[in-house]
Design an enzyme around this catalytic site. Structure first.
Site, PDB file in Angstrom:
ATOM      1  CE  LYS A  34     -33.518  62.161  45.211  1.00  7.80           C
ATOM      2  NZ  LYS A  34     -33.227  62.678  43.863  1.00  7.80           N
ATOM      3  CE  LYS A  52     -45.344  62.881  44.838  1.00  4.08           C
ATOM      4  NZ  LYS A  52     -44.272  63.849  44.860  1.00  4.08           N
ATOM      5  CE  LYS A  88     -38.390  56.857  40.083  1.00  3.54           C
ATOM      6  NZ  LYS A  88     -37.099  57.047  39.959  1.00  3.54           N
TER       7      LYS A  88
END
Ligand code: TRP
Length: 342
Positions: A123, A206, A209
């Site tokens: 991240k 995967k 969203k």
């Protein structure tokens, strides 16, 4: 509200899990990978399901959007079958002890240890040093506090949270070694690959969203869900067989189908012998809508009555707060803090 115990009076082992309110709607991967398990496990365990809003501010978010998504996430726990009479459903920021225990655990976490968390590395690389913040760095310590406050024996999470769970266990063991037995060391319950749901447009990734074209977001309009399924990437050939390597797109559709419909994959293969991908997709639309439609209606019913939803969340917080307080009191005493007057 009843204190948490089973109908028979025998104490059930405690379970804790949570999701971040970072999306308007769960997608079918979240639903099958997490929520369905949560609902199954609430009989056997004394379950606590948290909307982890404090984790959600580690990235920039508009206050009103966060508030709306916090309610939307809680509403979906309930719409998916979490029973607030049986399990506690609450919002993390409503129980101040989460932040308090995080501080204690931060003082037991090595700087390098926190820096080795792969999710933090991913991240912070994506956002760059400028966009990154200390909250992102200590995120796993807040997660450890979530779990350890409630003496949770089991923590159902996805594979991506395994390292955070390992840190939680290490911190509990470290605390206990340093100050004497105080915290319960939790067992991870990693949700297996059978619920591994891939992106419909890019079956090698995967479902996420952040790639809406390939995601089945359950609160979306039925027309959108239909379109996404009908335009899902399939593979060369025409037989409907489960072959992860050669036919990842079809394998993914079969996995979703089987998980929602209950028929196992060999049965589906047999049932679709001699039929084409189009047939499979058309039927999958119906199977998905049979789950998504009542789910959307129930979610909307909660969201249209926010006072009732807020009451359920307040009750949930009232129920778990004494557990959290008792753990924190134990911890403060062990650490050597002077007892406060209460
Ligand atoms: N980090 C978890 C996730 O993103 C969410 C989470 C926060 C959590 N605290 C938790 C999960 C405690 C289980 C237990 O999926």
């Amino acid at each position: 509200m009843e204190p948490m115990s089973s109908d028979t009076g025998a104490p059930r082992p405690r379970l804790f899990s949570g999701m971040q309110p970072t999306q308007d709607s769960l997608h079918i991967g979240n639903y099958l990978g997490a929520l369905v398990n949560w609902v199954c496990m609430q009989e056997e365990f004394e379950a606590i399901y948290c909307v982890v809003d404090m984790h959600a501010i580690t990235v920039d978010v508009e206050p009103e959007l966060l508030r709306a998504r916090t309610r939307a996430t809680a509403a979906q726990y309930l719409a998916g079958g979490v029973d607030p009479a049986q399990s506690a459903v609450f919002v993390q920021s409503h129980v101040a002890e989460h932040a308090e225990l995080t501080w204690i655990l931060s003082c037991l976490t090595g700087y390098g240890e926190a820096g080795r968390m792969t999710q933090f590395k991913d991240k912070s690389t994506k956002t760059g040093a400028e966009g990154s913040n200390v909250g992102l760095f200590t995120y796993p310590i807040l997660m450890a506090a979530d779990i350890l406050l409630y003496d949770a024996a089991k923590v159902p999470v996805g594979e991506d949270q395994r390292q955070h769970l390992e840190l939680t266990r290490n911190l509990a063991q470290r605390f206990n070694a340093r100050y004497g037995p105080t915290l319960v060391v939790p067992e991870p319950h990693i949700v297996k690959d059978t619920a591994k749901i891939q992106d419909l447009a890019h079956p090698s990734a995967k479902m996420s969203k952040s790639a809406p074209a390939g995601a089945l977001t359950l609160l979306d309009d039925p027309k959108v869900l239909r379109k996404r399924i009908m335009s899902a990437v399939t593979d060369t050939g025409r037989e409907i067989t489960f072959d992860e390597e050669a036919k990842p797109g079809v394998a993914n559709l079969l996995r979703i189908y089987s998980a929602l419909d209950g028929r196992d994959i060999p049965t589906l293969e047999a049932d679709y012998q001699g039929r084409g991908y189009g047939d499979l997709k058309k039927d999958l639309v119906e199977v998905v809508l049979a789950v998504a439609t009542p789910y959307r209606e129930k979610t909307m019913a909660y969201l249209n009555d926010p006072a009732e939803l807020d009451r359920i969340l307040a009750d949930g917080a009232d129920r778990v707060r004494p557990i959290a307080r008792a753990t924190l009191d134990r911890v403060y005493e062990r650490v050597g803090f002077l007892a406060a007057r209460r």
